[in-house]
Every structure is written in C-alpha cells, then in structure tokens.
Design a protein around this motif. Structure first.
Motif, mmCIF file in Angstrom:
data_model
loop_
_atom_site.group_PDB
_atom_site.id
_atom_site.type_symbol
_atom_site.label_atom_id
_atom_site.label_comp_id
_atom_site.label_asym_id
_atom_site.label_seq_id
_atom_site.Cartn_x
_atom_site.Cartn_y
_atom_site.Cartn_z
ATOM 1 N N LEU A 196 94.050 -39.178 -8.151
ATOM 2 C CA LEU A 196 93.390 -38.029 -7.246
ATOM 3 C C LEU A 196 93.954 -36.580 -7.781
ATOM 4 C CD1 LEU A 196 94.097 -39.577 -3.758
ATOM 5 C CD2 LEU A 196 92.125 -39.287 -4.963
ATOM 6 N N MET A 197 95.190 -36.436 -8.334
ATOM 7 C CA MET A 197 95.592 -35.551 -8.902
ATOM 8 C C MET A 197 94.625 -34.920 -10.139
ATOM 9 S SD MET A 197 99.806 -35.638 -8.780
ATOM 10 C CE MET A 197 100.023 -34.216 -9.962
ATOM 11 N N GLY A 198 94.199 -35.873 -10.890
ATOM 12 C CA GLY A 198 93.280 -35.531 -11.977
ATOM 13 C C GLY A 198 91.975 -35.136 -11.564
ATOM 14 N N VAL A 199 91.548 -35.906 -10.434
ATOM 15 C CA VAL A 199 90.412 -35.321 -9.816
ATOM 16 C C VAL A 199 90.432 -33.893 -9.423
ATOM 17 C CG1 VAL A 199 88.700 -35.446 -7.839
ATOM 18 C CG2 VAL A 199 89.501 -37.618 -9.438
ATOM 19 N N GLU A 200 91.349 -33.511 -8.691
ATOM 20 C CA GLU A 200 91.780 -32.253 -8.206
ATOM 21 C C GLU A 200 91.843 -31.077 -9.352
ATOM 22 O OE1 GLU A 200 91.507 -30.506 -5.386
ATOM 23 O OE2 GLU A 200 91.049 -32.752 -4.408
ATOM 24 N N ILE A 201 92.503 -31.472 -10.487
ATOM 25 C CA ILE A 201 92.650 -30.574 -11.816
ATOM 26 C C ILE A 201 91.352 -30.277 -12.410
ATOM 27 C CG2 ILE A 201 93.702 -30.519 -13.841
ATOM 28 C CD1 ILE A 201 96.340 -31.645 -12.561
ATOM 29 N N GLY A 202 90.485 -31.475 -12.424
ATOM 30 C CA GLY A 202 89.107 -31.705 -13.300
ATOM 31 C C GLY A 202 88.301 -30.504 -12.465
ATOM 32 N N THR A 203 88.386 -30.851 -10.993
ATOM 33 C CA THR A 203 87.734 -29.852 -10.316
ATOM 34 C C THR A 203 87.741 -28.414 -10.572
ATOM 35 O OG1 THR A 203 88.630 -30.143 -8.450
ATOM 36 C CG2 THR A 203 86.960 -31.549 -8.619
ATOM 37 N N ARG A 204 89.080 -28.035 -10.639
ATOM 38 C CA ARG A 204 89.571 -26.775 -10.673
ATOM 39 C C ARG A 204 89.230 -26.102 -12.294
ATOM 40 N NH1 ARG A 204 95.090 -25.344 -7.605
ATOM 41 N NH2 ARG A 204 94.254 -26.044 -5.791
ATOM 42 N N LEU A 205 89.372 -26.975 -13.154
ATOM 43 C CA LEU A 205 88.889 -26.591 -14.259
ATOM 44 C C LEU A 205 87.620 -26.587 -14.678
ATOM 45 C CD1 LEU A 205 91.549 -28.688 -16.600
ATOM 46 C CD2 LEU A 205 91.721 -26.361 -16.221
ATOM 47 N N ALA A 206 86.574 -27.465 -13.870
ATOM 48 C CA ALA A 206 85.287 -27.152 -14.214
ATOM 49 C C ALA A 206 84.792 -25.927 -13.447
ATOM 50 C CB ALA A 206 84.716 -28.581 -13.553
ATOM 51 N N ARG A 207 85.452 -25.267 -12.509
ATOM 52 C CA ARG A 207 84.811 -24.109 -11.772
ATOM 53 C C ARG A 207 84.604 -23.054 -12.866
ATOM 54 N NH1 ARG A 207 89.190 -22.876 -7.587
ATOM 55 N NH2 ARG A 207 88.567 -24.848 -6.916
ATOM 56 N N PRO A 208 83.289 -22.464 -12.698
ATOM 57 C CA PRO A 208 83.004 -21.370 -13.384
ATOM 58 C C PRO A 208 83.868 -20.120 -13.348
ATOM 59 C CG PRO A 208 81.441 -21.447 -11.543
ATOM 60 C CD PRO A 208 82.462 -22.734 -11.572
ATOM 61 N N ALA A 209 84.039 -19.199 -14.365
ATOM 62 C CA ALA A 209 84.860 -18.386 -14.338
ATOM 63 C C ALA A 209 84.175 -17.160 -13.385
ATOM 64 C CB ALA A 209 85.213 -17.770 -16.021
ATOM 65 N N PRO A 210 85.046 -16.211 -12.920
ATOM 66 C CA PRO A 210 84.022 -15.167 -12.030
ATOM 67 C C PRO A 210 83.893 -14.076 -12.982
ATOM 68 C CG PRO A 210 86.784 -15.121 -11.870
ATOM 69 C CD PRO A 210 86.500 -16.278 -12.611
ATOM 70 N N ASP A 211 82.808 -13.590 -12.577
ATOM 71 C CA ASP A 211 82.351 -12.567 -13.516
ATOM 72 C C ASP A 211 82.895 -11.153 -13.266
ATOM 73 O OD1 ASP A 211 81.538 -11.665 -10.880
ATOM 74 O OD2 ASP A 211 79.471 -11.285 -11.361
ATOM 75 N N ALA A 212 82.696 -10.325 -14.249
ATOM 76 C CA ALA A 212 83.445 -9.050 -14.177
ATOM 77 C C ALA A 212 83.493 -8.187 -13.012
ATOM 78 C CB ALA A 212 83.181 -8.136 -15.439
ATOM 79 N N ALA A 213 82.534 -8.259 -12.243
ATOM 80 C CA ALA A 213 82.277 -7.586 -11.026
ATOM 81 C C ALA A 213 83.256 -7.965 -9.869
ATOM 82 C CB ALA A 213 80.762 -7.553 -10.460
ATOM 83 N N GLN A 214 83.358 -9.320 -9.777
ATOM 84 C CA GLN A 214 84.263 -10.029 -8.939
ATOM 85 C C GLN A 214 85.548 -9.645 -9.078
ATOM 86 O OE1 GLN A 214 83.262 -14.194 -9.078
ATOM 87 N NE2 GLN A 214 81.453 -13.996 -7.522
ATOM 88 N N VAL A 215 85.987 -9.715 -10.532
ATOM 89 C CA VAL A 215 87.498 -9.498 -10.883
ATOM 90 C C VAL A 215 87.652 -8.009 -10.452
ATOM 91 C CG1 VAL A 215 88.942 -9.317 -12.813
ATOM 92 C CG2 VAL A 215 87.346 -11.233 -12.621
ATOM 93 N N ALA A 216 86.918 -6.955 -10.708
ATOM 94 C CA ALA A 216 87.226 -5.618 -10.597
ATOM 95 C C ALA A 216 87.359 -5.579 -9.028
ATOM 96 C CB ALA A 216 85.976 -4.874 -10.935
ATOM 97 N N ALA A 217 86.595 -6.158 -8.410
ATOM 98 C CA ALA A 217 86.630 -5.923 -6.667
ATOM 99 C C ALA A 217 87.758 -6.483 -6.081
ATOM 100 C CB ALA A 217 85.309 -6.686 -6.057
ATOM 101 N N GLN A 218 88.202 -7.649 -6.708
ATOM 102 C CA GLN A 218 89.575 -8.043 -6.176
ATOM 103 C C GLN A 218 90.901 -7.125 -6.759
ATOM 104 O OE1 GLN A 218 89.877 -12.160 -8.059
ATOM 105 N NE2 GLN A 218 88.580 -12.962 -6.430
ATOM 106 N N ILE A 219 90.686 -6.702 -7.971
ATOM 107 C CA ILE A 219 91.648 -5.818 -8.469
ATOM 108 C C ILE A 219 91.834 -4.508 -7.561
ATOM 109 C CG2 ILE A 219 92.660 -4.374 -10.169
ATOM 110 C CD1 ILE A 219 91.612 -6.406 -12.103
ATOM 111 N N ALA A 220 90.642 -4.014 -7.188
ATOM 112 C CA ALA A 220 90.358 -2.934 -6.396
ATOM 113 C C ALA A 220 90.944 -2.961 -5.045
ATOM 114 C CB ALA A 220 89.005 -2.188 -6.298
ATOM 115 N N ALA A 221 90.802 -4.311 -4.299
ATOM 116 C CA ALA A 221 91.247 -4.702 -3.158
ATOM 117 C C ALA A 221 92.681 -5.017 -2.935
ATOM 118 C CB ALA A 221 90.243 -5.790 -2.511
ATOM 119 N N ALA A 222 93.480 -5.278 -4.120
ATOM 120 C CA ALA A 222 94.692 -5.901 -3.990
ATOM 121 C C ALA A 222 95.582 -4.902 -3.472
ATOM 122 C CB ALA A 222 95.200 -6.561 -5.516
#
Length: 76
Positions: free
Chosen positions: A28-54
């Motif tokens: 089960l830990m392997g499945v959870e780690i695999g789903t997190r690693l398979a998640r697509p990376a956020p694009d630059a606009a999402q990262v910039a919005a998170q940094i601005a809101a932090a």
C-alpha cells in the motif's frame, strides 16, 4: 551448550500474520508513493500563483496567532 530454537504453533501463526500484514503495508505504501510520483508537475502559472498567495496566507496566520497568544490585560 547447544540451544534448539523451537516455536509453538501459536508463535508460528503470529509470525506469519505479522509477515503478511507487513507485506500488505509495504504494498500500500508503494501504491501511494507511485501515485504521487505519477502526478503531473504543475505548470509555471500555478507555481507563481502559489508563491504569490503564500506571504498573504502566512501573514494572516501569524497575526491571528499573535492576537490569540496575547495575554489579556490585568484589571485591578
């Protein structure tokens, strides 16, 4: 002096149960780690919005934390 290692049937059952539960937990830990690693990376606009809101979010938490931690004024 010789020592003979022996296990009662109850101890064997406990050991086998623990081994099976450990394997299930690792799977089960392997499945959870695999789903997190398979998640697509956020694009630059999402990262910039998170940094601005932090900073705004951290400031609001800090001021409410200070207001809640401030002692009440003493009345004579």
């Amino acid at each position: 002096m010789t020592y003979v290692f022996s296990m009662s049937p109850r101890m064997v059952t406990i050991a086998v149960t623990c081994a099976v539960l450990l394997c299930a937990l690792l799977f089960l830990m392997g499945v959870e780690i695999g789903t997190r690693l398979a998640r697509p990376a956020p694009d630059a606009a999402q990262v910039a919005a998170q940094i601005a809101a932090a900073p705004a979010t951290q400031g609001a938490v800090a001021t409410t934390g200070l207001a809640a931690a401030a002692p009440a004024p003493a009345t004579p």
